[in-house]
Motif scaffolding. Structure first.
Motif, PDB file in Angstrom:
ATOM      1  N   THR A  88      70.383  59.131  35.235  1.00  0.00           N
ATOM      2  CA  THR A  88      70.454  57.783  34.658  1.00  0.00           C
ATOM      3  C   THR A  88      71.896  57.331  34.475  1.00  0.00           C
ATOM      4  O   THR A  88      72.253  56.186  34.792  1.00  0.00           O
ATOM      5  CB  THR A  88      69.725  57.751  33.301  1.00  0.00           C
ATOM      6  OG1 THR A  88      68.377  58.210  33.465  1.00  0.00           O
ATOM      7  CG2 THR A  88      69.706  56.345  32.732  1.00  0.00           C
ATOM      8  N   GLU A 120      66.333  49.342  34.119  1.00  0.00           N
ATOM      9  CA  GLU A 120      64.890  49.537  33.977  1.00  0.00           C
ATOM     10  C   GLU A 120      64.552  51.024  33.991  1.00  0.00           C
ATOM     11  O   GLU A 120      63.657  51.476  33.277  1.00  0.00           O
ATOM     12  CB  GLU A 120      64.147  48.816  35.102  1.00  0.00           C
ATOM     13  CG  GLU A 120      64.180  47.306  35.011  1.00  0.00           C
ATOM     14  CD  GLU A 120      63.452  46.781  33.786  1.00  0.00           C
ATOM     15  OE1 GLU A 120      62.434  47.382  33.405  1.00  0.00           O
ATOM     16  OE2 GLU A 120      63.903  45.773  33.211  1.00  0.00           O
ATOM     17  N   ILE A 121      65.272  51.781  34.815  1.00  0.00           N
ATOM     18  CA  ILE A 121      65.069  53.235  34.840  1.00  0.00           C
ATOM     19  C   ILE A 121      65.508  53.844  33.516  1.00  0.00           C
ATOM     20  O   ILE A 121      64.899  54.807  33.023  1.00  0.00           O
ATOM     21  CB  ILE A 121      65.850  53.845  36.014  1.00  0.00           C
ATOM     22  CG1 ILE A 121      65.290  53.321  37.345  1.00  0.00           C
ATOM     23  CG2 ILE A 121      65.813  55.366  35.977  1.00  0.00           C
ATOM     24  CD1 ILE A 121      66.068  53.750  38.558  1.00  0.00           C
ATOM     25  N   VAL A 124      62.665  54.024  30.831  1.00  0.00           N
ATOM     26  CA  VAL A 124      61.730  55.137  30.981  1.00  0.00           C
ATOM     27  C   VAL A 124      62.429  56.459  30.670  1.00  0.00           C
ATOM     28  O   VAL A 124      61.830  57.374  30.089  1.00  0.00           O
ATOM     29  CB  VAL A 124      61.134  55.156  32.401  1.00  0.00           C
ATOM     30  CG1 VAL A 124      60.108  56.279  32.540  1.00  0.00           C
ATOM     31  CG2 VAL A 124      60.474  53.828  32.727  1.00  0.00           C
ATOM     32  N   SER A 125      63.700  56.572  31.049  1.00  0.00           N
ATOM     33  CA  SER A 125      64.457  57.792  30.772  1.00  0.00           C
ATOM     34  C   SER A 125      64.534  58.064  29.277  1.00  0.00           C
ATOM     35  O   SER A 125      64.412  59.212  28.826  1.00  0.00           O
ATOM     36  CB  SER A 125      65.870  57.680  31.345  1.00  0.00           C
ATOM     37  OG  SER A 125      65.847  57.543  32.744  1.00  0.00           O
ATOM     38  N   THR A 351      62.001  47.319  40.579  1.00  0.00           N
ATOM     39  CA  THR A 351      62.261  48.507  39.768  1.00  0.00           C
ATOM     40  C   THR A 351      61.407  48.508  38.512  1.00  0.00           C
ATOM     41  O   THR A 351      60.903  49.547  38.081  1.00  0.00           O
ATOM     42  CB  THR A 351      63.744  48.581  39.373  1.00  0.00           C
ATOM     43  OG1 THR A 351      64.566  48.399  40.530  1.00  0.00           O
ATOM     44  CG2 THR A 351      64.077  49.924  38.750  1.00  0.00           C
ATOM     45  N   SER A 352      61.216  47.326  37.922  1.00  0.00           N
ATOM     46  CA  SER A 352      60.379  47.214  36.735  1.00  0.00           C
ATOM     47  C   SER A 352      58.947  47.632  37.041  1.00  0.00           C
ATOM     48  O   SER A 352      58.313  48.352  36.255  1.00  0.00           O
ATOM     49  CB  SER A 352      60.409  45.773  36.219  1.00  0.00           C
ATOM     50  OG  SER A 352      59.496  45.596  35.164  1.00  0.00           O
ATOM     51  N   ALA A 355      58.781  51.404  37.389  1.00  0.00           N
ATOM     52  CA  ALA A 355      58.911  52.039  36.073  1.00  0.00           C
ATOM     53  C   ALA A 355      57.611  51.932  35.288  1.00  0.00           C
ATOM     54  O   ALA A 355      57.189  52.889  34.618  1.00  0.00           O
ATOM     55  CB  ALA A 355      60.058  51.394  35.293  1.00  0.00           C
TER      56      ALA A 355
END
Length: 404
Positions: A88, A120-121, A124-125, A351-352, A355
């Motif tokens: 990330t 966005e990642i 979640v990270s 990307t959203s 995710a």
């Protein structure tokens, strides 16, 4: 947890059904909201629809692998925690270094014909890291606190993520990432006095922000966008106009005026406004009902998960998915200021979407693991010998005539 859930055999089936339904609605709405812009930009009115479908196809693979071919507990190790944090940070640094500037912000990395939004990642990270780190501390009976290292290790990492996102600059997403981690600590059971500290600090920061004249002006404009409907309040005024013009049942599909260069970000952050314009209040209520049922299914899974790491993973995913959806609808309708969050499955955003599918896959993985544990306990209580997890699923599938 294997009992019936409303119209479905279990909450897992409800999640899958609602995902399919919302993605169909999303395809329809993305095309309707974007074909004018897509034709002007690329001479192809189907440009954003095709990309949405492409990302959705990849998302289904991610969801299937995560939910049905992977045990979430494999992601809960300290080694994986560090891998998630490292990847990330690298992506966020790469965005600052080689990302493309759009509307004054450097938020996307373009690889071939696809774009990647590292922020966005990061959302979640944060959930994965918090579930792994805090869940492990709870499992071992260790104290969870915002104060003192190493208990606040995950919070420090989230703060670093937020700083890198803030430098893009993207203050809204930076705030969401840090708030998600604070929420995870709250779910993990930090002392009540620390919650009071957070509330007081938040109030203080808000008051300091209000002292700046330009911020007071922005808040006044948010409360009354019609005061400068052709200037700073233009986007909100156009959003409210689009929603109001939809009436009870909406305008004929595809004929909403907002997409014709009146409403900025019509197919992304403000896709809900176009949906309301063409589906009316009836359609909006139906969409909100879908989100409520999805939220309830996620809540049921979280409340029935005994593993602390699994509980935090599902609870965090619920906050991430449902919280952003509520924030988006509140933003589009003027209840909240514009903060730039997408609407689950309805807004365009590659990307959203990936995710979101990954987060829902993690929820299904937790559900399947807990269902397996319940079956194992039933066998032991009945005096039957324990069996391997894979064989247990086969036995359960034959007994219930439904796969996990």
């Amino acid at each position: 947890m294997r009992e019936r859930f409303m119209l479905w055999e279990n909450p897992k089936d409800a999640i899958i059904t609602l995902m399919i339904l919302l993605m169909v609605i999303g395809c329809i709405n993305v095309f309707s909201a974007s074909f004018v812009t897509a034709d002007a930009m690329t001479d192809n009115p189907y440009h954003f629809l095709v990309r949405y479908i492409g990302y959705a196809a990849i998302g289904w693979i991610i969801f299937w692998v995560t939910g049905f071919r992977m045990n979430y507990k494999r992601l809960m190790s300290p080694r994986f925690y560090m891998v998630v944090a490292g990847v990330t940070i690298l992506l966020l640094l790469a965005t600052l270094g080689v990302g493309t500037v759009v509307n004054g912000s450097r938020r996307w990395i373009y690889i071939g014909g696809f774009s990647l939004q590292a922020s966005e990642i990061a959302k979640v990270s944060v959930i994965l890291m918090a579930a792994s780190f805090l869940g492990d501390r709870l499992q071992r009976g260790l104290r969870v606190s915002l104060l003192g290292y190493p208990s606040n290790q995950a919070l420090i990492m989230a703060g670093f993520f937020s700083l890198l996102i803030f430098l893009q600059p993207d203050m809204g997403t930076a705030t969401i990432v840090f708030a998600l981690m604070l929420a995870m600590y709250f779910l993990a059971g930090i002392p009540m006095r620390q919650i009071s500290y957070i509330a007081l600090i938040g109030l203080g920061v808000g008051l300091l922000a209000m002292m700046a004249p330009y911020r007071r002006a922005r808040i006044a404009l948010w409360l009354n966008p019609w005061k400068d409907a052709q200037g700073g309040g233009y986007q909100m005024a156009q959003s409210l106009t689009a929603i109001g013009s939809g009436g009870l049942t909406g305008l004929p599909w595809g004929q909403g005026s907002g997409k014709f260069f009146f409403l900025p970000e019509a197919h992304t952050d403000f896709a809900f406004a176009i949906f309301c314009q063409e589906w009316g209040y009836v359609g909006a209520l139906f969409l909100i009902a879908c989100f409520i049922v999805l939220a309830r299914a996620l809540f049921v899974i979280a409340m029935n998960t005994k593993d602390r790491r699994g509980y935090l993973l599902v609870a965090g995913s619920t906050l991430f998915l449902v919280g952003q959806s509520v924030a988006n609808m509140a933003m589009v309708t003027g209840v909240l200021p514009v903060i730039g969050v997408p609407l689950l499955f309805i807004s365009y955003g590659g990307t959203s979407l990936l995710a979101n599918m990954f987060a829902l896959g993690l929820v299904v993985s937790v559900y399947r693991s807990e269902s397996t544990r319940e079956l194992m306990e039933e066998r032991i209580a009945a005096g039957l010998p324990p069996v391997e997890e894979g064989r247990l699923r086969v036995v359960s599938s034959q007994r219930n005539r439904r796969p996990f």
